[in-house]
Design an enzyme around this catalytic site. Structure first.
Site, PDB file in Angstrom:
ATOM      1  N   LYS A   1      47.015  39.999  39.107  1.00  0.00           N
ATOM      2  CA  LYS A   1      47.250  38.792  38.320  1.00  0.00           C
ATOM      3  C   LYS A   1      47.561  37.586  39.191  1.00  0.00           C
ATOM      4  O   LYS A   1      47.108  36.493  38.940  1.00  0.00           O
ATOM      5  CB  LYS A   1      48.396  39.051  37.335  1.00  0.00           C
ATOM      6  CG  LYS A   1      48.706  37.865  36.406  1.00  0.00           C
ATOM      7  CD  LYS A   1      47.575  37.598  35.433  1.00  0.00           C
ATOM      8  CE  LYS A   1      47.790  36.379  34.578  1.00  0.00           C
ATOM      9  NZ  LYS A   1      46.526  35.958  33.933  1.00  0.00           N
TER      10      LYS A   1
ATOM     11  N   LYS B   1      34.779  35.752  32.765  1.00  0.00           N
ATOM     12  CA  LYS B   1      35.556  36.625  31.877  1.00  0.00           C
ATOM     13  C   LYS B   1      34.828  37.946  31.684  1.00  0.00           C
ATOM     14  O   LYS B   1      35.410  39.012  31.780  1.00  0.00           O
ATOM     15  CB  LYS B   1      35.740  35.912  30.535  1.00  0.00           C
ATOM     16  CG  LYS B   1      37.051  35.830  29.879  1.00  0.00           C
ATOM     17  CD  LYS B   1      38.278  35.362  30.564  1.00  0.00           C
ATOM     18  CE  LYS B   1      38.281  35.032  32.005  1.00  0.00           C
ATOM     19  NZ  LYS B   1      39.332  34.211  32.503  1.00  0.00           N
TER      20      LYS B   1
ATOM     21  N   ASN C   1      56.528  42.081  49.852  1.00  0.00           N
ATOM     22  CA  ASN C   1      55.288  41.469  49.364  1.00  0.00           C
ATOM     23  C   ASN C   1      54.817  40.507  50.431  1.00  0.00           C
ATOM     24  O   ASN C   1      55.633  39.811  51.043  1.00  0.00           O
ATOM     25  CB  ASN C   1      55.537  40.654  48.090  1.00  0.00           C
ATOM     26  CG  ASN C   1      55.766  41.529  46.887  1.00  0.00           C
ATOM     27  OD1 ASN C   1      55.574  42.748  46.938  1.00  0.00           O
ATOM     28  ND2 ASN C   1      56.172  40.910  45.794  1.00  0.00           N
ATOM     29  N   GLY C   2      53.497  40.412  50.604  1.00  0.00           N
ATOM     30  CA  GLY C   2      52.970  39.472  51.595  1.00  0.00           C
ATOM     31  C   GLY C   2      52.298  40.210  52.736  1.00  0.00           C
ATOM     32  O   GLY C   2      51.995  41.403  52.632  1.00  0.00           O
TER      33      GLY C   2
ATOM     34  N   HIS D   1      14.645  26.505  39.084  1.00  0.00           N
ATOM     35  CA  HIS D   1      14.766  26.477  40.548  1.00  0.00           C
ATOM     36  C   HIS D   1      15.103  27.852  41.101  1.00  0.00           C
ATOM     37  O   HIS D   1      15.589  27.973  42.225  1.00  0.00           O
ATOM     38  CB  HIS D   1      15.800  25.429  40.956  1.00  0.00           C
ATOM     39  CG  HIS D   1      15.455  24.063  40.452  1.00  0.00           C
ATOM     40  ND1 HIS D   1      14.458  23.314  41.016  1.00  0.00           N
ATOM     41  CD2 HIS D   1      15.926  23.357  39.399  1.00  0.00           C
ATOM     42  CE1 HIS D   1      14.343  22.172  40.351  1.00  0.00           C
ATOM     43  NE2 HIS D   1      15.219  22.185  39.356  1.00  0.00           N
TER      44      HIS D   1
ATOM     45  N   GLU E   1      32.953  29.914  33.051  1.00  0.00           N
ATOM     46  CA  GLU E   1      34.178  30.621  32.679  1.00  0.00           C
ATOM     47  C   GLU E   1      33.850  31.844  31.814  1.00  0.00           C
ATOM     48  O   GLU E   1      34.445  32.916  31.979  1.00  0.00           O
ATOM     49  CB  GLU E   1      35.132  29.648  31.958  1.00  0.00           C
ATOM     50  CG  GLU E   1      36.406  30.250  31.409  1.00  0.00           C
ATOM     51  CD  GLU E   1      37.247  31.004  32.442  1.00  0.00           C
ATOM     52  OE1 GLU E   1      37.017  30.880  33.656  1.00  0.00           O
ATOM     53  OE2 GLU E   1      38.138  31.757  31.987  1.00  0.00           O
TER      54      GLU E   1
ATOM     55  N   TRP F   1      50.069  46.748  46.245  1.00  0.00           N
ATOM     56  CA  TRP F   1      48.638  46.473  46.141  1.00  0.00           C
ATOM     57  C   TRP F   1      48.165  46.475  47.576  1.00  0.00           C
ATOM     58  O   TRP F   1      48.493  45.589  48.356  1.00  0.00           O
ATOM     59  CB  TRP F   1      48.450  45.102  45.493  1.00  0.00           C
ATOM     60  CG  TRP F   1      47.099  44.827  44.947  1.00  0.00           C
ATOM     61  CD1 TRP F   1      46.612  45.225  43.729  1.00  0.00           C
ATOM     62  CD2 TRP F   1      46.043  44.076  45.560  1.00  0.00           C
ATOM     63  NE1 TRP F   1      45.336  44.761  43.560  1.00  0.00           N
ATOM     64  CE2 TRP F   1      44.951  44.052  44.661  1.00  0.00           C
ATOM     65  CE3 TRP F   1      45.899  43.418  46.780  1.00  0.00           C
ATOM     66  CZ2 TRP F   1      43.757  43.412  44.939  1.00  0.00           C
ATOM     67  CZ3 TRP F   1      44.705  42.765  47.059  1.00  0.00           C
ATOM     68  CH2 TRP F   1      43.646  42.770  46.133  1.00  0.00           C
TER      69      TRP F   1
ATOM     70  N   ARG G   1      50.628  42.700  37.093  1.00  0.00           N
ATOM     71  CA  ARG G   1      50.195  41.952  38.273  1.00  0.00           C
ATOM     72  C   ARG G   1      49.148  42.719  39.083  1.00  0.00           C
ATOM     73  O   ARG G   1      48.491  42.150  39.933  1.00  0.00           O
ATOM     74  CB  ARG G   1      51.402  41.649  39.161  1.00  0.00           C
ATOM     75  CG  ARG G   1      52.437  40.802  38.449  1.00  0.00           C
ATOM     76  CD  ARG G   1      53.694  40.721  39.267  1.00  0.00           C
ATOM     77  NE  ARG G   1      53.460  40.001  40.506  1.00  0.00           N
ATOM     78  CZ  ARG G   1      53.656  38.706  40.657  1.00  0.00           C
ATOM     79  NH1 ARG G   1      54.073  37.990  39.647  1.00  0.00           N
ATOM     80  NH2 ARG G   1      53.437  38.120  41.806  1.00  0.00           N
TER      81      ARG G   1
ATOM     82  N   CYS H   1      51.467  43.003  44.012  1.00  0.00           N
ATOM     83  CA  CYS H   1      52.732  43.557  44.479  1.00  0.00           C
ATOM     84  C   CYS H   1      53.922  43.036  43.668  1.00  0.00           C
ATOM     85  O   CYS H   1      53.946  41.873  43.300  1.00  0.00           O
ATOM     86  CB  CYS H   1      53.024  43.246  45.930  1.00  0.00           C
ATOM     87  SG  CYS H   1      51.843  43.903  47.077  1.00  0.00           S
TER      88      CYS H   1
ATOM     89  N   GLU I   1      34.769  40.131  34.976  1.00  0.00           N
ATOM     90  CA  GLU I   1      36.008  40.676  35.523  1.00  0.00           C
ATOM     91  C   GLU I   1      36.605  41.788  34.674  1.00  0.00           C
ATOM     92  O   GLU I   1      37.309  42.641  35.199  1.00  0.00           O
ATOM     93  CB  GLU I   1      37.041  39.579  35.788  1.00  0.00           C
ATOM     94  CG  GLU I   1      37.645  38.940  34.551  1.00  0.00           C
ATOM     95  CD  GLU I   1      38.765  37.982  34.908  1.00  0.00           C
ATOM     96  OE1 GLU I   1      38.836  36.925  34.275  1.00  0.00           O
ATOM     97  OE2 GLU I   1      39.559  38.284  35.806  1.00  0.00           O
TER      98      GLU I   1
HETATM   99  C1  F6R Z   1      40.361  34.998  35.935  1.00  0.00           C
HETATM  100  C2  F6R Z   1      41.633  34.796  36.613  1.00  0.00           C
HETATM  101  C3  F6R Z   1      41.620  34.299  37.997  1.00  0.00           C
HETATM  102  C4  F6R Z   1      42.708  33.218  38.182  1.00  0.00           C
HETATM  103  C5  F6R Z   1      42.819  32.816  39.654  1.00  0.00           C
HETATM  104  C6  F6R Z   1      43.793  31.692  39.850  1.00  0.00           C
HETATM  105  O1  F6R Z   1      40.552  35.389  34.618  1.00  0.00           O
HETATM  106  O2  F6R Z   1      42.675  35.033  36.054  1.00  0.00           O
HETATM  107  O3  F6R Z   1      40.379  33.826  38.374  1.00  0.00           O
HETATM  108  O4  F6R Z   1      42.371  32.130  37.378  1.00  0.00           O
HETATM  109  O5  F6R Z   1      43.214  33.922  40.397  1.00  0.00           O
HETATM  110  O6  F6R Z   1      45.061  32.055  39.440  1.00  0.00           O
HETATM  111  P1  F6R Z   1      46.194  30.998  39.195  1.00  0.00           P
HETATM  112  O7  F6R Z   1      45.785  30.175  38.037  1.00  0.00           O
HETATM  113  O8  F6R Z   1      47.417  31.806  38.911  1.00  0.00           O
HETATM  114  O9  F6R Z   1      46.288  30.185  40.442  1.00  0.00           O
END
Ligand code: F6R
Length: 607
Positions: free
Chosen positions: A602, A487, A99-100, A506, A483, A75, A27, A2, A490
């Site tokens: 985001k 990546k 927002n919220g 296991h 990680e 959103w 975002r 949002c 997502e």
């Molecule tokens: C993955 C990604 C998310 C953020 C998570 C935490 O690429 O971007 O997993 O890492 O939402 O976000 P922040 O760091 O903003 O708290």
């Protein structure tokens, strides 16, 4: 997640609102809307499902010269993505964006019998509530907003307009960010300072529990309890170049390639190569306080959690006398965890607004534990609520997938660990290699990205036919594998999961077949031979394996991507660059939206 924008001044409000919403597109959103008022208070409300371009089509037929307005990207939380559920919402004279989440909206709605609800949103309830206290303009708008907010349970960042007062906007926040941009003869608002860049450098970050009445040349802030607040004007550091693609096709590739520079910013002034030490001023802990630390709790979500986990492996290497625990914020906040004395919590967040991480921060503070932020977004809520902190200074991360923040978060936490080790009197020379490698990282990142990009692109083409992937690693290569898998899943929607090599037998070994490919991270080091045995186990079961390594590799795997073996300690971080590029090129090859993957936002400001 949002976005809010608002404008009051001498220029065309629709123009700012649309350009501001576009800045906030990254975002994540599913619908958008704006409302502007002419000098008589006549409103032009435009809303559309889907992209802002849909809203622009409507705008083309409804151009106005209005000088005040508010806008929103939604959103969906309550009610499907649709035009009717998109903000702004109207009730009587009131237009409101939010927002919220209003948790008690159902209860409130039952009492608002005079309003005919059109949407399923909690936001329309809030608009109707404000309107019920407004008395057709009999009372000041700001008072009506305050009355309404006193009844609300939940989180909000809101902006409110009234057709009866077409020269003011009222904004308020509790748990959802709002920034007021102070210009000359104009005042702007946004939920994220990036929307203000290029318009003004002066910003006021609203705090939770504050409400502001804004006109083109004034900002009056008070608390919900009517105590006046004197506004602190801060400088917006972001420049336009930082929020543009700068010649790259996608923000993600730009941000991956930016890492030599962004990490150099994280390290700037903090590494003393000659003395073999690091200096981290931000946490604000005295030598004595540092010496007393016995436990570190690292809190984060997603990539920030992985950064914490990787950092914990490193910190344990050179500070054996402390325990380090890395926890997922959404879990930790509801656990009945006991925090021992002499603990310090590291709160890791790129955006500084993640709801679960923020909630953990508040819980941990309640227990009297010292909190240190490892944050990127300057002025964000987490940055402001921690006891001390270190900004990673990587600049805005626009692509939803986090890349450059990860690298810098790990290194910032490693530097914090080194600061503790130094204070605890680590043997002279024992930290030297760490410090040397840290100083070398930006250069090595640059080299690695150059060396591997072509090969990675080819590999992505080859592996794009798979829908399932397994990432594997041991020791520091394990969080790195986690990680890498995140990546890939997502942005390219490949079902990718990571396992510690030692866990294969296991359970996960049963998965190996032609539907899957495996990405193995195999750095040189004490556990190299063990990893090699694990690779053999996978090959013996018909695996299709891509190996990322920093040393010679002779097993008959499908592909090997070799990076420089110059870094002995932080090689896995360089391997992660390969994973980042691999996910990027896989997504391009599959033709998906790189910077805005489906269903994701985001900044996750709701639970
Ligand atoms: C993955 C990604 C998310 C953020 C998570 C935490 O690429 O971007 O997993 O890492 O939402 O976000 P922040 O760091 O903003 O708290």
């Amino acid at each position: 997640m949002c976005g809010i924008v608002g404008y009051v001044g001498g220029k065309n409000a629709q123009d700012f609102l649309i350009s501001g919403l576009k800045r906030l597109e990254y975002r994540g959103y599913d619908s958008a809307g704006i409302v502007t008022l002419d000098e008589n208070g006549e409103a032009t409300l435009l809303r559309a499902k889907g992209k802002i371009s849909n809203l622009e089509e409507k705008l083309a037929k409804n151009k106005r010269e209005d000088k005040i307005g508010i806008g929103h990207t939604r959103w969906a939380t309550h009610g499907e993505p649709s035009e009717i559920n998109a903000h702004p919402h109207q009730a009587g004279d009131i237009y409101l964006v939010h927002n919220g989440i209003i948790e008690n909206y159902k209860e409130l709605r039952e009492h608002l019998t005079e309003h005919e609800f059109k949407s399923q949103t909690d936001t329309e309830v809030l608009a109707a509530l404000v309107n019920s206290f407004y008395g057709n303009g009999k009372y000041p708008l700001v008072n009506a907003v305050v009355q309404a907010l006193k009844l609300v349970k939940g989180t909000y960042g809101i902006a409110v307009l009234s057709t009866k007062n077409p020269d003011e906007i009222v904004v308020a926040r509790s748990g959802s960010p709002l920034v007021i941009g102070v210009g000359t003869g104009e005042t702007l608002i946004a939920s994220d300072a990036s929307a203000l860049v290029g318009h003004t450098k002066q910003a006021i970050y609203l705090n939770d529990g504050e409400v502001a009445r804004i006109t083109k040349d004034s900002v009056e802030i008070k608390t919900l309890n009517a105590e006046p607040v004197s506004a602190k004007v801060e400088e917006i550091e972001t420049n336009l170049a930082a929020i543009q693609k700068g010649g790259y096709e996608h923000f993600l590739l730009k941000e991956i390639m930016e890492q030599p520079k962004s990490l150099a910013e994280t390290l700037r002034g903090r590494v003393n190569l000659e003395q073999g030490v690091v200096h981290l001023g931000g946490p604000g802990l005295s030598e004595q306080e540092l010496r007393k630390i016995k436990h570190l709790i690292i809190v984060g979500c997603g990539t920030a959690y992985h950064a914490g986990l990787l950092a914990s492996y490193y910190i344990e290497q050179f500070t054996p006398e402390i325990t380090v625990e890395t926890v997922i914020a959404s879990e930790y906040r509801y656990r009945n965890a006991y925090i021992p004395e002499n603990s310090v919590a590291l709160i890791v967040s790129q955006s500084g607004e993640t709801a679960d991480t923020l909630a953990c921060l508040r819980e941990i503070k309640k227990q009297g534990t010292k909190t240190i932020g490892i944050v990127n977004a300057i002025g964000s809520t987490i940055a402001r609520e921690v006891d001390g902190g270190t900004y990673v200074h990587v600049g805005p991360e626009i692509s939803v997938a986090s890349t450059k923040a990860f690298t810098s978060q790990v290194m910032a936490m490693v530097m914090f660990g080194l600061t503790i080790a130094q204070a605890k009197g680590a043997k002279p020379g024992s930290l030297k290699l760490y410090v040397e490698e840290i100083a070398k990282m930006p250069e090595m990142i640059e080299k690695t990205l150059k060396d591997v990009e072509g090969e990675v692109k080819k590999a992505a083409e080859k592996y794009k036919k798979y829908e399932h992937a397994i990432y594997l690693g041991r020791d520091t290569a394990y969080p790195t594998a986690m990680e890498g898998a995140l990546k890939l899943k997502e942005i390219s929607y490949v079902d990718a999961n990571a396992y510690a090599f030692g866990e294969l037998k296991h359970g996960p070994l049963a998965l190996i077949d032609d539907r899957f490919f495996e990405v193995a991270l195999v750095p040189e080091g004490p556990l190299y031979d063990k990893a090699i045995s694990n690779v053999q186990e996978v090959l013996a079961r018909g695996g299709h394996m891509l190996v990322i390594t920093d040393t010679d590799f002779n097993l008959p795997v499908d592909d090997v991507i070799k990076i420089s073996g110059e870094l002995k300690i932080f090689s896995p971080i360089l391997m992660n660059l390969v994973s980042q590029l691999f996910a990027y090129y896989m997504t391009v090859a599959k033709g998906y939206n790189v910077d805005q993957p489906r269903n994701l936002a985001k900044s996750v400001t709701v639970e």
